[in-house]
Design a protein around this motif. Structure first.
Motif, mmCIF file in Angstrom:
data_model
loop_
_atom_site.group_PDB
_atom_site.id
_atom_site.type_symbol
_atom_site.label_atom_id
_atom_site.label_comp_id
_atom_site.label_asym_id
_atom_site.label_seq_id
_atom_site.Cartn_x
_atom_site.Cartn_y
_atom_site.Cartn_z
ATOM 1 N N GLY A 9 -58.995 29.711 -57.068
ATOM 2 C CA GLY A 9 -58.336 30.849 -57.696
ATOM 3 C C GLY A 9 -58.730 32.145 -57.043
ATOM 4 N N LEU A 10 -58.377 33.225 -57.706
ATOM 5 C CA LEU A 10 -58.684 34.572 -57.226
ATOM 6 C C LEU A 10 -59.893 35.104 -57.991
ATOM 7 N N VAL A 11 -60.877 35.596 -57.259
ATOM 8 C CA VAL A 11 -62.091 36.112 -57.884
ATOM 9 C C VAL A 11 -62.556 37.331 -57.094
ATOM 10 N N GLN A 12 -63.213 38.237 -57.785
ATOM 11 C CA GLN A 12 -63.755 39.411 -57.098
ATOM 12 C C GLN A 12 -65.049 39.057 -56.390
ATOM 13 N N ALA A 13 -65.362 39.820 -55.365
ATOM 14 C CA ALA A 13 -66.628 39.621 -54.653
ATOM 15 C C ALA A 13 -67.782 39.696 -55.635
ATOM 16 N N GLY A 14 -68.721 38.784 -55.458
ATOM 17 C CA GLY A 14 -69.848 38.687 -56.375
ATOM 18 C C GLY A 14 -69.636 37.717 -57.508
ATOM 19 N N GLY A 15 -68.421 37.267 -57.689
ATOM 20 C CA GLY A 15 -68.099 36.348 -58.768
ATOM 21 C C GLY A 15 -68.413 34.905 -58.424
ATOM 22 N N SER A 16 -68.036 34.020 -59.354
ATOM 23 C CA SER A 16 -68.326 32.599 -59.213
ATOM 24 C C SER A 16 -67.087 31.755 -59.492
ATOM 25 N N LEU A 17 -67.055 30.595 -58.892
ATOM 26 C CA LEU A 17 -66.050 29.576 -59.169
ATOM 27 C C LEU A 17 -66.726 28.214 -59.067
ATOM 28 N N ARG A 18 -66.183 27.244 -59.796
ATOM 29 C CA ARG A 18 -66.631 25.869 -59.640
ATOM 30 C C ARG A 18 -65.443 25.005 -59.267
ATOM 31 N N LEU A 19 -65.547 24.386 -58.108
ATOM 32 C CA LEU A 19 -64.515 23.464 -57.657
ATOM 33 C C LEU A 19 -64.872 22.051 -58.102
ATOM 34 N N SER A 20 -63.842 21.294 -58.424
ATOM 35 C CA SER A 20 -64.022 19.898 -58.800
ATOM 36 C C SER A 20 -63.219 19.021 -57.862
ATOM 37 N N CYS A 21 -63.725 17.837 -57.622
ATOM 38 C CA CYS A 21 -63.030 16.847 -56.800
ATOM 39 C C CYS A 21 -63.085 15.530 -57.557
ATOM 40 N N ALA A 22 -61.975 15.198 -58.200
ATOM 41 C CA ALA A 22 -61.907 13.976 -58.993
ATOM 42 C C ALA A 22 -61.335 12.846 -58.149
ATOM 43 N N ALA A 23 -62.038 11.735 -58.122
ATOM 44 C CA ALA A 23 -61.614 10.581 -57.336
ATOM 45 C C ALA A 23 -60.975 9.532 -58.233
ATOM 46 N N SER A 24 -60.007 8.840 -57.678
ATOM 47 C CA SER A 24 -59.377 7.729 -58.386
ATOM 48 C C SER A 24 -59.078 6.619 -57.407
ATOM 49 N N GLY A 25 -58.867 5.449 -57.927
ATOM 50 C CA GLY A 25 -58.548 4.313 -57.076
ATOM 51 C C GLY A 25 -59.763 3.500 -56.668
ATOM 52 N N ARG A 26 -60.909 4.143 -56.654
ATOM 53 C CA ARG A 26 -62.143 3.449 -56.282
ATOM 54 C C ARG A 26 -63.308 4.324 -56.707
ATOM 55 N N THR A 27 -64.384 3.701 -57.094
ATOM 56 C CA THR A 27 -65.561 4.489 -57.412
ATOM 57 C C THR A 27 -66.164 5.066 -56.143
ATOM 58 N N ILE A 28 -66.628 6.302 -56.229
ATOM 59 C CA ILE A 28 -67.223 6.944 -55.052
ATOM 60 C C ILE A 28 -68.740 7.008 -55.165
ATOM 61 N N SER A 29 -69.296 6.300 -56.125
ATOM 62 C CA SER A 29 -70.737 6.392 -56.347
ATOM 63 C C SER A 29 -71.552 5.864 -55.173
ATOM 64 N N ASN A 30 -70.953 5.018 -54.345
ATOM 65 C CA ASN A 30 -71.670 4.470 -53.194
ATOM 66 C C ASN A 30 -71.361 5.203 -51.897
ATOM 67 N N TYR A 31 -70.638 6.297 -51.991
ATOM 68 C CA TYR A 31 -70.215 7.015 -50.798
ATOM 69 C C TYR A 31 -70.820 8.407 -50.753
ATOM 70 N N ASN A 32 -70.794 8.972 -49.564
ATOM 71 C CA ASN A 32 -71.208 10.350 -49.376
ATOM 72 C C ASN A 32 -69.991 11.258 -49.517
ATOM 73 N N ASN A 33 -70.221 12.457 -49.999
ATOM 74 C CA ASN A 33 -69.119 13.384 -50.226
ATOM 75 C C ASN A 33 -69.382 14.723 -49.562
ATOM 76 N N GLY A 34 -68.298 15.361 -49.139
ATOM 77 C CA GLY A 34 -68.438 16.661 -48.512
ATOM 78 C C GLY A 34 -67.354 17.625 -48.947
ATOM 79 N N TRP A 35 -67.635 18.892 -48.744
ATOM 80 C CA TRP A 35 -66.646 19.960 -48.908
ATOM 81 C C TRP A 35 -66.506 20.682 -47.577
ATOM 82 N N PHE A 36 -65.276 20.939 -47.204
ATOM 83 C CA PHE A 36 -64.968 21.695 -46.002
ATOM 84 C C PHE A 36 -64.028 22.823 -46.397
ATOM 85 N N ARG A 37 -63.863 23.783 -45.516
ATOM 86 C CA ARG A 37 -62.914 24.858 -45.797
ATOM 87 C C ARG A 37 -62.236 25.298 -44.510
ATOM 88 N N GLN A 38 -61.049 25.849 -44.697
ATOM 89 C CA GLN A 38 -60.303 26.368 -43.557
ATOM 90 C C GLN A 38 -59.686 27.694 -43.948
#
Length: 124
Positions: A9-38
């Motif tokens: 979303g849109l936030v002012q400098a100094g603010g906070s956000l929490r991103l979520s990544c919900a997985a489906s189709g398979r459990t991800i508990s045995n995998y490594n996870n990452g966040w990237f940005r462009q």
């Protein structure tokens, strides 16, 4: 594995956000996870990663001490808490799953599944 990223979303400098990544189709508990940005006109860059064991994670220098990655295996979800946001954090953020336990966490080429991205805009 299907990944659904949300929380941008849109936030002012100094603010906070929490991103979520919900997985489906398979459990991800045995995998490594990452966040990237462009950001517009820039290449995809590593932001943070967390191993299947959990723990404090790995971070790009540009976000260290401001961002925190976490996982909730019961919810099959990975989070990215972003604090003290800066205009240069503006980008589309992508979550990803790395099924191999070997290789670098920092290279997007080693991740197998990707979410659709969520836009984060930080205004000055």
């Amino acid at each position: 594995v299907q990944l659904q990223a949300s929380g941008g979303g849109l936030v002012q400098a100094g603010g906070s956000l929490r991103l979520s990544c919900a997985a489906s189709g398979r459990t991800i508990s045995n995998y490594n996870n990452g966040w990237f940005r462009q950001a517009p006109g820039k290449e995809c860059e590593f932001v943070a990663a967390i191993t299947w064991r959990g723990g404090s994670g790995f971070y790009a220098d540009s976000v260290k001490d401001r961002f925190a990655i976490a996982r909730d295996n019961a919810k099959n979800t990975v989070y990215l808490q972003m604090n003290s946001l800066k205009p240069e954090d503006t980008a589309v953020y992508y979550c990803a799953v790395k099924t191999s336990l070997y290789g670098s966490y920092y290279s997007e080429r080693l991740y197998d599944y990707w979410g659709q991205g969520t836009l984060v805009t930080v205004s000055s």
